[in-house]
Design a protein around this motif. Structure first.
Motif, mmCIF file in Angstrom:
data_model
loop_
_atom_site.group_PDB
_atom_site.id
_atom_site.type_symbol
_atom_site.label_atom_id
_atom_site.label_comp_id
_atom_site.label_asym_id
_atom_site.label_seq_id
_atom_site.Cartn_x
_atom_site.Cartn_y
_atom_site.Cartn_z
ATOM 1 N N GLU A 91 49.840 113.285 28.526
ATOM 2 C CA GLU A 91 50.984 113.378 29.419
ATOM 3 C C GLU A 91 52.105 114.180 28.742
ATOM 4 O O GLU A 91 52.829 114.923 29.383
ATOM 5 C CB GLU A 91 51.476 111.959 29.730
ATOM 6 N N GLY A 139 43.461 104.972 27.706
ATOM 7 C CA GLY A 139 44.892 104.887 27.995
ATOM 8 C C GLY A 139 45.720 105.657 26.977
ATOM 9 O O GLY A 139 46.749 106.258 27.307
ATOM 10 N N MET A 140 45.257 105.632 25.740
ATOM 11 C CA MET A 140 45.973 106.364 24.696
ATOM 12 C C MET A 140 45.832 107.864 24.901
ATOM 13 O O MET A 140 46.793 108.624 24.744
ATOM 14 C CB MET A 140 45.434 105.954 23.324
ATOM 15 N N ARG A 163 44.360 116.808 25.003
ATOM 16 C CA ARG A 163 43.334 116.023 25.683
ATOM 17 C C ARG A 163 41.954 116.514 25.243
ATOM 18 O O ARG A 163 41.648 117.692 25.300
ATOM 19 C CB ARG A 163 43.494 116.172 27.192
ATOM 20 N N VAL A 205 53.204 113.379 19.450
ATOM 21 C CA VAL A 205 53.896 112.905 20.651
ATOM 22 C C VAL A 205 55.414 112.931 20.443
ATOM 23 O O VAL A 205 56.173 113.309 21.333
ATOM 24 C CB VAL A 205 53.409 111.482 21.025
ATOM 25 N N ASP A 207 45.471 109.326 27.720
ATOM 26 C CA ASP A 207 46.350 109.659 28.847
ATOM 27 C C ASP A 207 47.804 109.770 28.401
ATOM 28 O O ASP A 207 48.516 110.690 28.798
ATOM 29 C CB ASP A 207 46.240 108.589 29.943
ATOM 30 N N ALA A 208 48.224 108.806 27.560
ATOM 31 C CA ALA A 208 49.621 108.798 27.104
ATOM 32 C C ALA A 208 49.932 110.048 26.292
ATOM 33 O O ALA A 208 51.007 110.649 26.432
ATOM 34 C CB ALA A 208 49.897 107.543 26.282
ATOM 35 N N VAL A 209 48.992 110.452 25.448
ATOM 36 C CA VAL A 209 49.217 111.648 24.620
ATOM 37 C C VAL A 209 49.207 112.905 25.488
ATOM 38 O O VAL A 209 50.094 113.760 25.382
ATOM 39 C CB VAL A 209 48.147 111.768 23.502
#
Ligand SMILES: [Zn+2]
Length: 236
Positions: A170, A163-164, A176, A124, A166-168
Motif C-alpha cells: 500500500e 496482510g503484511m 509486492r 515503509v 498488503d500493508a507494505v
C-alpha cells in the motif's frame, strides 16, 4: 573532485568463532567484542580506510538520519538512526545488515555521501528518501547521486503474511512480491530502488546476492543467531 567508493563485505576473512564466523562486524549480536573490533579493523584496512574514520550507527528500523562531520566522540552514545550522511571526504559511513538492504549513496561532485539501513519497517517508514533529502540539504543533487544496494534477502525468499504484504505494498507498490513457492512476499530491494527513482536517483545498481540463499553471507532469517555484514561508502 574525488571519486566515490562503495564496498560490501561477505562473511569470510575475519576472526569470529561459530556462529559468527568469520567476519562479523555487528557489535550487538552476542559475539566477542574483541573479535568484532579486530574484524572492523581488518575490514577497514583491507579497504584502505583508517578504522577510526568509519562511522557506525545504532540501527533501530526507523527513518531518522544523522548528519556527521567526523567520528562519534569517544565514550559518547551513538545515536539511534538508520541513515547517516556526511559532506566530509575521507570519512566512511557504514551500515550493518543480515537480510535487510544496505543502501549506499554518493554525489561525487558535491562531495556528499550517505548510508542507510532499509529493512521492511525502514522501507515503509521511508528511511531511504529521508537520507536523500538530508544529502540534498548538504548540497547533493538527486540526479548526480550514485546508488548501490548490497546483498539482501530477495523477494523470492522473503515470505510474509498476506496482510503484511498488503500493508507494505500500500505504501510501496513495487515491493509486492511472491516467494518461489507461491506465497506472499516482500521485495525490499525493489521497493528501495523505486523510492530512489521517485526521489530522482535513477539507475542505481543492485547486488545479485540473496543473503538467505548464499552460504557466503550472514542471514538472520536463515540462522537467527549470526553475524552482520557491512556496507561502506566514502568519497576521496
Ligand atoms: Zn533469495
Amino acid at each position: 573532485m574525488g571519486g566515490a567508493h562503495f564496498a560490501f563485505t561477505d562473511r569470510w576473512g575475519g576472526v569470529s568463532a561459530v556462529p559468527y564466523e568469520e567476519l562479523n562486524l555487528g557489535g550487538a549480536v552476542g559475539d566477542d567484542p574483541a573479535a568484532v573490533r579486530a574484524n572492523r579493523e581488518r575490514a577497514a584496512r583491507s579497504l584502505g580506510l583508517d578504522p577510526a574514520l568509519v562511522v557506525w550507527m545504532n540501527q533501530v528500523h526507523g527513518r531518522d538520519v544523522a548528519v556527521v562531520d567526523g567520528p562519534w566522540r569517544a565514550g559518547a552514545e551513538v545515536p539511534a538512526v538508520d541513515a547517516v550522511v556526511t559532506a566530509r571526504r575521507g570519512l566512511a559511513l557504514a551500515v550493518l545488515t543480515a537480510d535487510c538492504t544496505p543502501v549506499l549513496l554518493a554525489d561525487p561532485v558535491a562531495g556528499v555521501a550517505g548510508a542507510a539501513h532499509a529493512g521492511r519497517p525502514g522501507l515503509v517508514a521511508g528511511v531511504v528518501p529521508a537520507a536523500v533529502e538530508a544529502m540534498v540539504a548538504l548540497g547533493a543533487e538527486p540526479g548526480r547521486i550514485v546508488a548501490r544496494t548490497g546483498p539482501a534477502v530477495c523477494g523470492r525468499c522473503y515470505e510474509v503474511p498476506a496482510g503484511m504484504r498488503d500493508a507494505v505494498s500500500e505504501v510501496v507498490p513495487s515491493a509486492r512480491a511472491e516467494t518461489s513457492w507461491g506465497t506472499p512476499a516482500v521485495d525490499v530491494v525493489a521497493g528501495v530502488h523505486a523510492q530512489l527513482a521517485q526521489a530522482g536517483v535513477a539507475g542505481g545498481l543492485r547486488s545479485a546476492v540473496c543473503t538467505l540463499e548464499s552460504r557466503d553471507h550472514f542471514s538472520y532469517r536463515r540462522d537467527r543467531v549470526t553475524g552482520r555484514l557491512a556496507g561502506y561508502v566514502w568519497l576521496e
